[in-house]
Design a protein around this motif. Structure first.
Motif, PDB file in Angstrom:
ATOM      1  N   PHE A   1       0.845  -1.193   0.000  1.00 53.63           N
ATOM      2  CA  PHE A   1       0.000   0.000   0.000  1.00 53.63           C
ATOM      3  C   PHE A   1       0.882   1.246   0.000  1.00 53.63           C
ATOM      4  CE2 PHE A   1      -2.587  -3.290   2.170  1.00 53.63           C
ATOM      5  CZ  PHE A   1      -3.626  -3.355   1.251  1.00 53.63           C
ATOM      6  N   ARG A   2       1.372   1.598  -1.183  1.00 52.45           N
ATOM      7  CA  ARG A   2       2.242   2.764  -1.316  1.00 52.45           C
ATOM      8  C   ARG A   2       1.616   3.797  -2.243  1.00 52.45           C
ATOM      9  NH1 ARG A   2       6.776  -1.252  -1.841  1.00 52.45           N
ATOM     10  NH2 ARG A   2       6.452  -1.085  -4.091  1.00 52.45           N
ATOM     11  N   LYS A   3       2.113   5.022  -2.136  1.00 50.40           N
ATOM     12  CA  LYS A   3       1.629   6.101  -3.008  1.00 50.40           C
ATOM     13  C   LYS A   3       2.192   5.971  -4.414  1.00 50.40           C
ATOM     14  CE  LYS A   3      -0.271   9.487  -2.330  1.00 50.40           C
ATOM     15  NZ  LYS A   3      -1.685   9.846  -2.633  1.00 50.40           N
ATOM     16  N   GLN A   4       3.328   5.314  -4.554  1.00 53.99           N
ATOM     17  CA  GLN A   4       3.917   5.105  -5.874  1.00 53.99           C
ATOM     18  C   GLN A   4       4.309   3.646  -6.014  1.00 53.99           C
ATOM     19  OE1 GLN A   4       6.723   8.021  -7.312  1.00 53.99           O
ATOM     20  NE2 GLN A   4       7.797   6.531  -8.578  1.00 53.99           N
ATOM     21  N   ASN A   5       3.875   3.010  -7.089  1.00 55.78           N
ATOM     22  CA  ASN A   5       4.140   1.600  -7.324  1.00 55.78           C
ATOM     23  C   ASN A   5       4.644   1.370  -8.736  1.00 55.78           C
ATOM     24  OD1 ASN A   5       3.076  -0.032  -4.877  1.00 55.78           O
ATOM     25  ND2 ASN A   5       1.429   1.424  -5.272  1.00 55.78           N
ATOM     26  N   THR A   6       5.391   0.302  -8.890  1.00 56.32           N
ATOM     27  CA  THR A   6       5.831  -0.144 -10.207  1.00 56.32           C
ATOM     28  C   THR A   6       4.950  -1.299 -10.657  1.00 56.32           C
ATOM     29  OG1 THR A   6       8.141   0.506  -9.807  1.00 56.32           O
ATOM     30  CG2 THR A   6       7.729  -1.116 -11.549  1.00 56.32           C
ATOM     31  N   LEU A   7       4.357  -1.165 -11.826  1.00 59.44           N
ATOM     32  CA  LEU A   7       3.562  -2.244 -12.408  1.00 59.44           C
ATOM     33  C   LEU A   7       4.339  -2.833 -13.577  1.00 59.44           C
ATOM     34  CD1 LEU A   7      -0.053  -0.721 -12.454  1.00 59.44           C
ATOM     35  CD2 LEU A   7       1.004  -2.199 -10.727  1.00 59.44           C
ATOM     36  N   HIS A   8       4.404  -4.153 -13.605  1.00 57.83           N
ATOM     37  CA  HIS A   8       5.165  -4.853 -14.647  1.00 57.83           C
ATOM     38  C   HIS A   8       4.235  -5.218 -15.795  1.00 57.83           C
ATOM     39  CE1 HIS A   8       7.394  -5.287 -10.867  1.00 57.83           C
ATOM     40  NE2 HIS A   8       8.461  -5.224 -11.632  1.00 57.83           N
ATOM     41  N   VAL A   9       4.683  -4.903 -16.996  1.00 61.43           N
ATOM     42  CA  VAL A   9       3.815  -4.962 -18.179  1.00 61.43           C
ATOM     43  C   VAL A   9       4.427  -5.834 -19.266  1.00 61.43           C
ATOM     44  CG1 VAL A   9       2.782  -3.581 -20.027  1.00 61.43           C
ATOM     45  CG2 VAL A   9       2.844  -2.692 -17.691  1.00 61.43           C
ATOM     46  N   ILE A  10       3.599  -6.694 -19.831  1.00 62.49           N
ATOM     47  CA  ILE A  10       3.994  -7.500 -20.996  1.00 62.49           C
ATOM     48  C   ILE A  10       3.545  -6.759 -22.254  1.00 62.49           C
ATOM     49  CG2 ILE A  10       3.766  -9.742 -22.134  1.00 62.49           C
ATOM     50  CD1 ILE A  10       2.767 -10.791 -19.347  1.00 62.49           C
ATOM     51  N   PRO A  11       4.440  -6.485 -23.202  1.00 63.57           N
ATOM     52  CA  PRO A  11       4.018  -5.814 -24.444  1.00 63.57           C
ATOM     53  C   PRO A  11       2.988  -6.654 -25.195  1.00 63.57           C
ATOM     54  CG  PRO A  11       6.414  -5.824 -24.231  1.00 63.57           C
ATOM     55  CD  PRO A  11       5.885  -6.750 -23.175  1.00 63.57           C
ATOM     56  N   THR A  12       1.973  -6.001 -25.742  1.00 58.15           N
ATOM     57  CA  THR A  12       0.958  -6.715 -26.522  1.00 58.15           C
ATOM     58  C   THR A  12       1.337  -6.736 -27.997  1.00 58.15           C
ATOM     59  OG1 THR A  12      -0.324  -4.731 -27.014  1.00 58.15           O
ATOM     60  CG2 THR A  12      -0.782  -5.832 -24.923  1.00 58.15           C
ATOM     61  N   GLY A  13       0.514  -7.421 -28.776  1.00 58.06           N
ATOM     62  CA  GLY A  13       0.751  -7.471 -30.214  1.00 58.06           C
ATOM     63  C   GLY A  13       0.577  -6.129 -30.886  1.00 58.06           C
ATOM     64  N   GLN A  14      -0.077  -5.170 -30.229  1.00 56.37           N
ATOM     65  CA  GLN A  14      -0.274  -3.836 -30.799  1.00 56.37           C
ATOM     66  C   GLN A  14       0.744  -2.831 -30.281  1.00 56.37           C
ATOM     67  OE1 GLN A  14      -4.349  -2.973 -29.830  1.00 56.37           O
ATOM     68  NE2 GLN A  14      -5.170  -4.435 -31.307  1.00 56.37           N
ATOM     69  N   HIS A  15       1.686  -3.312 -29.489  1.00 55.70           N
ATOM     70  CA  HIS A  15       2.717  -2.450 -28.934  1.00 55.70           C
ATOM     71  C   HIS A  15       3.480  -1.716 -30.042  1.00 55.70           C
ATOM     72  CE1 HIS A  15       6.910  -1.935 -27.359  1.00 55.70           C
ATOM     73  NE2 HIS A  15       6.265  -1.501 -26.306  1.00 55.70           N
TER      74      HIS A  15
ATOM     75  N   ARG B   1     -14.758  -4.368 -16.510  1.00 55.57           N
ATOM     76  CA  ARG B   1     -14.451  -4.005 -17.901  1.00 55.57           C
ATOM     77  C   ARG B   1     -15.436  -4.653 -18.861  1.00 55.57           C
ATOM     78  NH1 ARG B   1     -11.890  -8.096 -15.909  1.00 55.57           N
ATOM     79  NH2 ARG B   1     -11.729 -10.029 -17.110  1.00 55.57           N
ATOM     80  N   GLN B   2     -15.567  -4.065 -20.037  1.00 53.81           N
ATOM     81  CA  GLN B   2     -16.357  -4.691 -21.087  1.00 53.81           C
ATOM     82  C   GLN B   2     -15.630  -5.950 -21.583  1.00 53.81           C
ATOM     83  OE1 GLN B   2     -14.616  -1.922 -21.200  1.00 53.81           O
ATOM     84  NE2 GLN B   2     -13.795  -1.454 -23.225  1.00 53.81           N
ATOM     85  N   THR B   3     -16.262  -6.741 -22.408  1.00 50.13           N
ATOM     86  CA  THR B   3     -15.648  -8.002 -22.845  1.00 50.13           C
ATOM     87  C   THR B   3     -14.697  -7.822 -24.024  1.00 50.13           C
ATOM     88  OG1 THR B   3     -17.563  -8.458 -24.253  1.00 50.13           O
ATOM     89  CG2 THR B   3     -17.592  -9.383 -22.023  1.00 50.13           C
ATOM     90  N   THR B   4     -14.911  -6.784 -24.845  1.00 46.60           N
ATOM     91  CA  THR B   4     -14.019  -6.515 -25.978  1.00 46.60           C
ATOM     92  C   THR B   4     -13.697  -5.025 -26.027  1.00 46.60           C
ATOM     93  OG1 THR B   4     -15.849  -6.162 -27.540  1.00 46.60           O
ATOM     94  CG2 THR B   4     -14.968  -8.417 -27.349  1.00 46.60           C
ATOM     95  N   GLY B   5     -12.631  -4.688 -26.728  1.00 45.45           N
ATOM     96  CA  GLY B   5     -12.259  -3.286 -26.864  1.00 45.45           C
ATOM     97  C   GLY B   5     -11.525  -3.045 -28.174  1.00 45.45           C
ATOM     98  N   GLY B   6     -11.694  -1.840 -28.719  1.00 48.19           N
ATOM     99  CA  GLY B   6     -11.086  -1.521 -30.002  1.00 48.19           C
ATOM    100  C   GLY B   6      -9.971  -0.496 -29.939  1.00 48.19           C
ATOM    101  N   TYR B   7      -9.706   0.057 -28.756  1.00 50.49           N
ATOM    102  CA  TYR B   7      -8.593   0.988 -28.631  1.00 50.49           C
ATOM    103  C   TYR B   7      -7.272   0.225 -28.678  1.00 50.49           C
ATOM    104  CZ  TYR B   7     -11.899   4.577 -27.006  1.00 50.49           C
ATOM    105  OH  TYR B   7     -12.928   5.473 -26.904  1.00 50.49           O
ATOM    106  N   PRO B   8      -6.204   0.843 -29.206  1.00 52.66           N
ATOM    107  CA  PRO B   8      -4.900   0.156 -29.233  1.00 52.66           C
ATOM    108  C   PRO B   8      -4.402  -0.133 -27.823  1.00 52.66           C
ATOM    109  CG  PRO B   8      -4.682   2.478 -29.845  1.00 52.66           C
ATOM    110  CD  PRO B   8      -6.136   2.187 -29.819  1.00 52.66           C
ATOM    111  N   LYS B   9      -3.730  -1.250 -27.660  1.00 51.90           N
ATOM    112  CA  LYS B   9      -3.258  -1.708 -26.352  1.00 51.90           C
ATOM    113  C   LYS B   9      -1.736  -1.695 -26.345  1.00 51.90           C
ATOM    114  CE  LYS B   9      -7.130  -4.763 -26.951  1.00 51.90           C
ATOM    115  NZ  LYS B   9      -7.305  -4.086 -28.254  1.00 51.90           N
ATOM    116  N   ILE B  10      -1.192  -0.973 -25.390  1.00 50.43           N
ATOM    117  CA  ILE B  10       0.270  -0.862 -25.325  1.00 50.43           C
ATOM    118  C   ILE B  10       0.885  -1.931 -24.440  1.00 50.43           C
ATOM    119  CG2 ILE B  10       0.352   0.743 -23.373  1.00 50.43           C
ATOM    120  CD1 ILE B  10       2.595   2.227 -24.992  1.00 50.43           C
ATOM    121  N   GLY B  11       0.063  -2.575 -23.600  1.00 54.00           N
ATOM    122  CA  GLY B  11       0.613  -3.612 -22.734  1.00 54.00           C
ATOM    123  C   GLY B  11      -0.445  -4.281 -21.883  1.00 54.00           C
TER     124      GLY B  11
END
Length: 331
Positions: free
Chosen positions: A185-199, A267-277
């Motif tokens: 429970f911190r004010k700043q955290n690091t989130l680890h991200v896997i690049p997607t196919g649209q990266h 979240r909705q089940t599908t999305g059309g916006y580009p995904k960076i990760g």
């Protein structure tokens, strides 16, 4: 039975989610911090997928109308039992007429109240989770309101015995679950991200900025998605229309504004916006407990690293499960 004397900002019945129906347009929903809910269920002798009350930002008051074994996990919202500090991350007993009051979140966002036996809520598509927009699951398909009364299922013999032992002691247990392997429970955290196919659709400057910049959780953060703010928008190399495709908890979409949005439980089940990760699964509890003004830094990892992190967390959870079982036998 319990009565909501004050429902707070947003309280709802949630379990581990409504899985297996996304192809029909049905969202998963469920607890935002599933690890916290699962541990709460272990502490009172329930099945791990039993429903609990998810309390957002605290400010909720619950009155128990019957004797019960209870556990509180997740965010520290300064819980009080009859005016005295209530224990967290350990089981405790309540008597009919006792009041549990959450004063407000000191750390994190979402707290979980789990009752031995579980809530007597109809199961809809294999889940008790509240899906507000469809008006199904939970308490008549809606969040809890002040004055609501929610029935409880009976405790089993083992839960009755544990309740009696705890009540006889008239004091809280000295031990509690160490949740550090799941959430900080911190004010700043690091989130680890896997690049997607649209990266690759994003320009090089945006890709570099995404990993090096600090993003701030905006006020537009709810159970559907965590909207982020930063100094610069993320941009595609070339603007284009994309086909909608399946999305998941932790998918990071970038709408036309260029400000990322991390998709969450509703979240909705599908999305059309580009995904960076895609945020790795082992970081979901951290993500679920972040609140407006908290800050995020992203770090790219590969699938193998994400799998190793999840395996490490799974082993930690199994150790907690075994430790709880051992400790409860010693009471």
């Amino acid at each position: 039975m319990i009565t909501l004397l004050n429902s707070g900002v947003y309280s709802s019945i949630q379990d581990n989610g409504r899985w297996g129906f996304q192809q029909y347009g049905m969202i998963v929903s469920g607890a935002m911090d599933r690890n916290a809910l699962k541990i709460g269920n272990l502490l009172v002798g329930n099945e791990q997928d039993e429903a609990g009350i998810e309390i957002t930002y605290g400010l909720t008051t619950i009155q128990f109308e019957s004797d019960r074994l209870v556990a509180i996990t997740g965010a520290d919202a300064s819980p009080l039992l009859n005016g005295k500090t209530a224990p967290m991350w350990r089981p405790f007993s309540v008597k009919a007429g006792d009041q549990l009051q959450f004063q407000g979140a000191l750390s994190g966002v979402r707290s979980y109240v789990v009752c031995a036996g579980g809530f007597d809520i109809p199961i809809v598509l294999n889940s008790k989770s509240t899906y507000e927009k469809a008006k199904i699951g939970g308490y008549y398909g809606r969040p809890l309101k002040s004055g609501d009364t929610v029935a409880l299922l009976p405790m089993n013999e083992w839960q009755h015995q544990l309740f009696s032992k705890l009540h006889e002691r008239k004091q809280h247990l000295e031990w509690s679950v160490n949740f550090g392997d799941f959430c900080c429970f911190r004010k700043q955290n690091t989130l680890h991200v896997i690049p997607t196919g649209q990266h690759y659709l994003f320009d090089e400057e945006s890709i570099s900025y995404f990993e090096n910049a600090i993003f701030t959780v905006s006020n537009h953060a709810d159970r559907m998605g965590c909207h982020l703010q930063s100094k610069k928008p993320l941009q595609l190399s070339n603007q284009r229309e994309l086909l909608s495709e399946a999305i998941a908890f932790g998918t990071i979409q970038v709408p036309p504004s260029g400000m990322p949005m991390i998709l969450l439980a509703d979240r909705q089940t599908t999305g059309g916006y580009p995904k960076i990760g895609q945020v790795m699964s082992a970081d979901f509890s951290v993500l679920a407990q972040m609140k407006p003004t908290d800050q995020i830094q992203f770090r790219y990892i590969d699938v193998e690293q994400a799998e190793q992190a999840l395996l490490k967390q799974y082993k930690a959870f199994q150790q907690i499960k075994q430790a709880i079982a051992y400790k409860l036998k010693q009471i």
